[in-house]
Design a protein around this motif. Structure first.
Motif, PDB file in Angstrom:
ATOM      1  N   ASP A  65       0.785  -1.434   0.078  1.00  0.00           N
ATOM      2  CA  ASP A  65       0.039  -0.025   0.016  1.00  0.00           C
ATOM      3  C   ASP A  65       0.805   1.230   0.049  1.00  0.00           C
ATOM      4  O   ASP A  65       0.337   2.426  -0.421  1.00  0.00           O
ATOM      5  N   SER A  66       2.139   1.342   0.282  1.00  0.00           N
ATOM      6  CA  SER A  66       2.914   2.408   0.321  1.00  0.00           C
ATOM      7  C   SER A  66       4.212   2.223  -0.481  1.00  0.00           C
ATOM      8  O   SER A  66       4.676   1.094  -0.771  1.00  0.00           O
ATOM      9  N   LEU A  67       4.585   3.612  -1.082  1.00  0.00           N
ATOM     10  CA  LEU A  67       5.868   3.517  -1.978  1.00  0.00           C
ATOM     11  C   LEU A  67       7.051   3.319  -0.955  1.00  0.00           C
ATOM     12  O   LEU A  67       7.146   3.785   0.207  1.00  0.00           O
ATOM     13  N   THR A  68       8.033   2.447  -1.356  1.00  0.00           N
ATOM     14  CA  THR A  68       9.251   2.039  -0.773  1.00  0.00           C
ATOM     15  C   THR A  68      10.268   2.982  -1.047  1.00  0.00           C
ATOM     16  O   THR A  68      10.305   3.848  -1.890  1.00  0.00           O
ATOM     17  N   THR A  69      11.430   2.972   0.042  1.00  0.00           N
ATOM     18  CA  THR A  69      12.232   4.176  -0.129  1.00  0.00           C
ATOM     19  C   THR A  69      13.444   3.288  -1.132  1.00  0.00           C
ATOM     20  O   THR A  69      14.562   3.926  -0.887  1.00  0.00           O
ATOM     21  N   ASP A  70      13.210   2.263  -1.429  1.00  0.00           N
ATOM     22  CA  ASP A  70      14.414   1.638  -2.401  1.00  0.00           C
ATOM     23  C   ASP A  70      14.619   2.275  -3.641  1.00  0.00           C
ATOM     24  O   ASP A  70      13.540   2.617  -4.539  1.00  0.00           O
ATOM     25  N   LYS A  71      15.819   2.970  -3.898  1.00  0.00           N
ATOM     26  CA  LYS A  71      16.031   3.782  -4.894  1.00  0.00           C
ATOM     27  C   LYS A  71      16.514   2.928  -6.201  1.00  0.00           C
ATOM     28  O   LYS A  71      17.105   2.033  -6.369  1.00  0.00           O
ATOM     29  N   PRO A  72      15.954   3.581  -7.360  1.00  0.00           N
ATOM     30  CA  PRO A  72      16.170   2.907  -8.508  1.00  0.00           C
ATOM     31  C   PRO A  72      17.806   3.193  -8.766  1.00  0.00           C
ATOM     32  O   PRO A  72      18.378   3.933  -8.411  1.00  0.00           O
ATOM     33  N   GLY A  73      18.297   2.448  -9.806  1.00  0.00           N
ATOM     34  CA  GLY A  73      19.793   2.586 -10.248  1.00  0.00           C
ATOM     35  C   GLY A  73      20.030   3.768 -11.023  1.00  0.00           C
ATOM     36  O   GLY A  73      19.569   4.033 -11.926  1.00  0.00           O
TER      37      GLY A  73
END
Length: 193
Positions: A65-73
């Motif tokens: 339900d929420s956006l994660t803070t996992d950053k794209p490359g």
């Protein structure tokens, strides 16, 4: 003199707040604009189909339900859009994990939030994901990284069946054309933990 300083300080504060809100607002608009296209593309790659099933609208796709803070490359992002000079990931909005608002999306499938399903440990087994589910796992989405002019963006879409080490990762590229956000490309990548 004090009045001028006070006015300048108020203007600076106002415009700073506007910029922070604007990044989050841009993120929401961009994600809502490309959400169904991203889900369709990931669904096709995961199921190795060439067309979307006609009965996908009757199936459920479970999302976090929420956006994660996992950053794209960042390296891939810069390589994809060679004209980008500066990448910008707003550090203030980075701390805010917005919810995905299903009410604002034009739904092409029956999306359900993972936390609302009350999945027990036993239900991670295949028996939980019966024929009413389009995928046998959960999709989650990261926050969006934009270039400094917010013409291009990238975020991660992660598909997991409960084991993060066997999750499938997709890097999603989006771009703004004529004021509207569009899906540019979805590429699969291997994540090394």
């Amino acid at each position: 003199m004090k009045n001028i300083i006070l006015i300048l300080l108020l203007c600076f504060t106002f415009f700073s707040c506007q910029k922070n809100e604007s990044v989050l607002e841009t993120e929401e608009i961009a994600l809502n604009s490309v959400f169904n296209s991203v889900v369709d593309s990931v669904y096709l790659k995961l199921t190795e189909n060439k067309t979307i099933s006609r009965n996908l609208k009757q199936k459920t796709i479970v999302i976090y339900d929420s956006l994660t803070t996992d950053k794209p490359g960042f390296v891939q992002f810069k390589a994809r859009y060679k004209t980008i000079k500066n990448l910008h990931f707003d550090t203030i909005s980075e701390k805010v994990k917005p919810k995905i608002d299903l009410l604002k999306l034009e739904k092409e499938a029956n999306f359900k939030y993972l936390p609302k399903l009350f999945i027990s440990r036993d239900s991670i087994k295949k028996s939980f994901w019966n024929s009413k589910h389009a995928l046998t796992g959960v999709l989650s989405f990261s926050k969006i990284c934009f270039d400094e002019h917010r013409k291009f963006g990238a975020f991660n879409c992660i598909y997991s069946e409960g084991d993060i080490y066997n999750a499938k990762h997709f890097l999603v590229y989006i771009k703004r054309e004529n004021g509207k956000w569009k899906l540019d490309e979805v590429t699969k990548f291997i994540r090394h933990y």
